[in-house]
Design an enzyme around this catalytic site. Sequence first.
Site, PDB file in Angstrom:
ATOM      1  N   ASP A  90     -38.290  85.695 -72.793  1.00  0.00           N
ATOM      2  CA  ASP A  90     -38.693  85.744 -74.214  1.00  0.00           C
ATOM      3  C   ASP A  90     -40.017  85.888 -74.497  1.00  0.00           C
ATOM      4  OD1 ASP A  90     -35.763  85.469 -74.351  1.00  0.00           O
ATOM      5  OD2 ASP A  90     -35.766  83.979 -75.593  1.00  0.00           O
ATOM      6  N   LYS A 122     -30.183  88.735 -75.013  1.00  0.00           N
ATOM      7  CA  LYS A 122     -29.135  87.835 -75.445  1.00  0.00           C
ATOM      8  C   LYS A 122     -29.286  87.333 -77.024  1.00  0.00           C
ATOM      9  CE  LYS A 122     -32.732  84.662 -73.887  1.00  0.00           C
ATOM     10  NZ  LYS A 122     -32.835  84.035 -75.259  1.00  0.00           N
ATOM     11  N   HIS A 129     -31.447  89.120 -82.035  1.00  0.00           N
ATOM     12  CA  HIS A 129     -30.471  88.686 -82.994  1.00  0.00           C
ATOM     13  C   HIS A 129     -30.302  89.666 -84.299  1.00  0.00           C
ATOM     14  CE1 HIS A 129     -30.549  84.679 -81.124  1.00  0.00           C
ATOM     15  NE2 HIS A 129     -31.881  84.654 -81.490  1.00  0.00           N
ATOM     16  N   CYS A 136     -35.304  78.388 -73.978  1.00  0.00           N
ATOM     17  CA  CYS A 136     -34.623  79.389 -73.136  1.00  0.00           C
ATOM     18  C   CYS A 136     -35.210  79.297 -71.644  1.00  0.00           C
ATOM     19  CB  CYS A 136     -34.996  80.696 -73.890  1.00  0.00           C
ATOM     20  SG  CYS A 136     -34.140  80.823 -75.524  1.00  0.00           S
ATOM     21  N   ASP A 196     -34.570  87.855 -76.735  1.00  0.00           N
ATOM     22  CA  ASP A 196     -34.044  87.197 -77.712  1.00  0.00           C
ATOM     23  C   ASP A 196     -33.849  88.379 -78.521  1.00  0.00           C
ATOM     24  OD1 ASP A 196     -32.851  84.833 -78.109  1.00  0.00           O
ATOM     25  OD2 ASP A 196     -34.230  84.262 -79.674  1.00  0.00           O
ATOM     26  N   HIS A 201     -27.398  86.384 -88.067  1.00  0.00           N
ATOM     27  CA  HIS A 201     -26.964  85.659 -86.908  1.00  0.00           C
ATOM     28  C   HIS A 201     -26.700  84.335 -87.213  1.00  0.00           C
ATOM     29  CE1 HIS A 201     -27.615  83.667 -82.773  1.00  0.00           C
ATOM     30  NE2 HIS A 201     -26.840  84.693 -82.439  1.00  0.00           N
ATOM     31  N   HIS A 246     -35.882  84.966 -86.634  1.00  0.00           N
ATOM     32  CA  HIS A 246     -36.667  85.287 -85.295  1.00  0.00           C
ATOM     33  C   HIS A 246     -36.053  86.397 -84.815  1.00  0.00           C
ATOM     34  CE1 HIS A 246     -34.396  82.324 -83.379  1.00  0.00           C
ATOM     35  NE2 HIS A 246     -34.453  83.022 -82.339  1.00  0.00           N
TER      36      HIS A 246
HETATM   37  C1  VGL Z   1     -35.494  80.528 -78.174  1.00  0.00           C
HETATM   38  C2  VGL Z   1     -34.672  79.233 -79.865  1.00  0.00           C
HETATM   39  C3  VGL Z   1     -34.015  80.284 -80.430  1.00  0.00           C
HETATM   40  C4  VGL Z   1     -36.243  80.401 -77.052  1.00  0.00           C
HETATM   41  C5  VGL Z   1     -34.707  81.488 -78.751  1.00  0.00           C
HETATM   42  O1  VGL Z   1     -36.700  81.512 -76.691  1.00  0.00           O
HETATM   43  O2  VGL Z   1     -36.708  79.566 -76.472  1.00  0.00           O
HETATM   44  N1  VGL Z   1     -35.381  79.371 -78.796  1.00  0.00           N
HETATM   45  N2  VGL Z   1     -33.963  81.301 -79.944  1.00  0.00           N
HETATM   46 ZN    ZN Z   2     -32.994  82.964 -80.718  1.00  0.00          ZN
END
Ligand code: VGL
Ligand code: ZN
Length: 207
Positions: A11, A109, A51, A154, A49, A55, A84
């Site tokens: 990410d 994901k 979404h 993550c 990430d 979401h 996000h």
């Molecule tokens: C993440 C919170 C929500 C991450 C992703 O990449 O750590 N944290 N979505």
């Molecule tokens: Zn996320």
Amino acid sequence: MMDSTALLVVDAQYGFMPGGGLPVADGDAIVPVVNRVVPYFANIILTQDWHPADHVSFAANHPGRQPFETIRLPYGEQVLWPTHCVQGTHDAALHAGLQLDRAQLIIRKGFRRDIDSYSAFVEADRTTTTGLAAYLQARGITRLFLCGLATDYCVAWSALDARAAGFEATVIEDACRAIDLDGSLARAWADMAAAGVVRMNSQQLGR
Ligand code: VGL
Ligand code: ZN
């Protein structure tokens, strides 16, 4: 590094860097560190990430709820995040300063409306697989080095699931930054240590 090893860059997206939807303090400081470690690896895999706007993890989709509150979903506790990494937006794009042209696979994901996914391996319902374990096994990759954002979500969930799936896992600490929500960072390091995740610094790679 050997063919049986891969670097997993988690990410490394604008959404988790200053100015992003879910900014991680100093998140963009990982970019030069990731670029320094990349040449050591023959195999490089990324996560993104990704979404939909509606979401379930977005506080904005739960009237009356605020970011960083927790709700109960069918699969368990869920932190509500600021919006996000919405699919196709700049926020979801990988940082353009990353030298990742040699990356071989991008695992997206969190694309199912009703299930979050911190882990690169298994979604938050702890059942739905991303396919990553099978991919690594099919390619004979047995050892992962992890870096990226965020250390305590993550990266940690991916490292723990890597161990659970039978892979060796090492986190390159200075190539990560954390959200650290209510002690989540200390908890993540303790959980990772207990699971046999190795913790290292990027400077140790060249030695
Ligand atoms: C993440 C919170 C929500 C991450 C992703 O990449 O750590 N944290 N979505
Ligand atoms: Zn996320």
